[in-house]
Design a protein around this motif. Structure first.
Motif, PDB file in Angstrom:
ATOM      1  N   ASP A  39       0.821  -1.206   0.000  1.00  0.00           N
ATOM      2  CA  ASP A  39       0.000   0.000   0.000  1.00  0.00           C
ATOM      3  C   ASP A  39       0.861   1.263   0.000  1.00  0.00           C
ATOM      4  O   ASP A  39       2.083   1.220   0.136  1.00  0.00           O
ATOM      5  N   ASN A  40       0.210   2.399  -0.172  1.00  0.00           N
ATOM      6  CA  ASN A  40       0.927   3.665  -0.332  1.00  0.00           C
ATOM      7  C   ASN A  40       1.659   4.059   0.937  1.00  0.00           C
ATOM      8  O   ASN A  40       2.746   4.648   0.885  1.00  0.00           O
ATOM      9  N   TYR A  41       1.102   3.748   2.109  1.00  0.00           N
ATOM     10  CA  TYR A  41       1.771   4.058   3.370  1.00  0.00           C
ATOM     11  C   TYR A  41       3.142   3.401   3.432  1.00  0.00           C
ATOM     12  O   TYR A  41       4.147   4.028   3.786  1.00  0.00           O
ATOM     13  N   SER A  42       3.201   2.103   3.096  1.00  0.00           N
ATOM     14  CA  SER A  42       4.476   1.387   3.168  1.00  0.00           C
ATOM     15  C   SER A  42       5.475   1.938   2.166  1.00  0.00           C
ATOM     16  O   SER A  42       6.673   2.047   2.464  1.00  0.00           O
ATOM     17  N   ARG A  43       4.997   2.302   0.979  1.00  0.00           N
ATOM     18  CA  ARG A  43       5.915   2.876  -0.024  1.00  0.00           C
ATOM     19  C   ARG A  43       6.491   4.202   0.475  1.00  0.00           C
ATOM     20  O   ARG A  43       7.688   4.469   0.322  1.00  0.00           O
ATOM     21  N   LEU A  44       5.643   5.029   1.079  1.00  0.00           N
ATOM     22  CA  LEU A  44       6.131   6.308   1.600  1.00  0.00           C
ATOM     23  C   LEU A  44       7.114   6.104   2.744  1.00  0.00           C
ATOM     24  O   LEU A  44       8.131   6.806   2.843  1.00  0.00           O
ATOM     25  N   ILE A  45       6.828   5.146   3.606  1.00  0.00           N
ATOM     26  CA  ILE A  45       7.704   4.877   4.752  1.00  0.00           C
ATOM     27  C   ILE A  45       9.055   4.353   4.281  1.00  0.00           C
ATOM     28  O   ILE A  45      10.111   4.785   4.760  1.00  0.00           O
ATOM     29  N   LEU A  46       9.047   3.414   3.330  1.00  0.00           N
ATOM     30  CA  LEU A  46      10.308   2.878   2.817  1.00  0.00           C
ATOM     31  C   LEU A  46      11.119   3.962   2.125  1.00  0.00           C
ATOM     32  O   LEU A  46      12.355   4.006   2.243  1.00  0.00           O
TER      33      LEU A  46
END
Length: 244
Positions: A12-19
């Motif tokens: 999801d987009n949250y994980s992409r932003l966090i990474l």
């Protein structure tokens, strides 16, 4: 901490932003401020990303308190890579598929697919169940107790026998052979394999018959691999699943 469908969270987009934020080492609070994602959501995603080996974890002392620092591992096999994401999605939707099936679904050359799968296994993103004849691939969120059922549901004769017993709850050798429409020797070998894998059992008596060992396990496996099939079965055979 366990989460259902971990890979849906990883993609999801949250994980992409966090990474992306963690490309340089940061605390959870710093990541939250940079990404504008709530701290609770950041912590939940960090737990999942850490579980699957996407982050290096270290600690430092700030104002007398230990603070955990997260760093995005510089690997090529992250889910942001379209090829890796596609392979993981195929495995997630088709748990237990073989290398040949995976190659057919993906369309990738043998060498490319083999190399990607090898690295995904090393990075603990998938589980590989190996036997003498083939390898079968599973997402990380599936219990090994489901592996034999999922593998056998991908074999024509085994699948037909399992579905027959779900529908009829039990069956004699002759009934199963007629339904499977296979030779007696093929049905006999398949039944033996299913018994050895604790999927079915033979009940002795004047008229011996076969039945499923664990209907809940079959139900779970069908829900993962054939949700449309199980939906139809629930409508037609509500009594079979009434206790699930």
């Amino acid at each position: 901490m366990e989460y259902e469908n971990d890979y849906s969270y990883i993609r999801d987009n949250y994980s992409r932003l966090i990474l992306n934020s963690a490309r340089s080492p940061k605390s959870a609070i710093a990541i939250s401020k940079e990404t504008k994602i709530s701290l609770g959501t950041v912590y939940r995603r960090l737990e999942i990303l850490k579980k699957y080996g996407f982050l290096k974890i270290s600690g430092k002392i700030e104002n007398g308190n230990k603070v955990m620092i997260y760093h995005n591992k510089p690997k090529r096999y992250h889910v942001q890579n379209p090829r890796i994401s596609y392979i993981l999605d195929i495995i997630d939707k088709n748990p237990g598929l073989s290398f040949r099936d995976l190659q057919r679904f993906s369309g990738y050359p043998m060498g490319t697919l083999s190399n990607s799968l090898s690295n995904l296994e090393k990075d603990s993103k998938i589980i590989v169940k190996r036997s003498k004849r083939r390898s079968n691939y599973f997402p990380r969120n599936i219990s090994p107790s489901e592996f034999p059922t999922l593998i056998n549901l991908r074999k024509e004769t085994s699948r037909r026998i399992i579905l027959f017993l779900v529908e009829n709850q039990k069956g004699t050798f002759s009934e199963i052979r007629n339904f499977a429409n296979k030779s007696p020797s093929t049905v006999s070998l398949t039944l033996t394999n299913l018994i050895e894998n604790n999927i079915i059992r033979r009940v002795s008596g004047l008229r011996p018959y076969f039945e499923l060992q664990n209907i809940q396990l079959i139900h779970n496996a069908l829900m993962r691999s054939e949700p449309n099939t199980i939906d139809k079965m629930k409508d037609r055979f509500a009594d079979t699943f009434s206790y699930l």
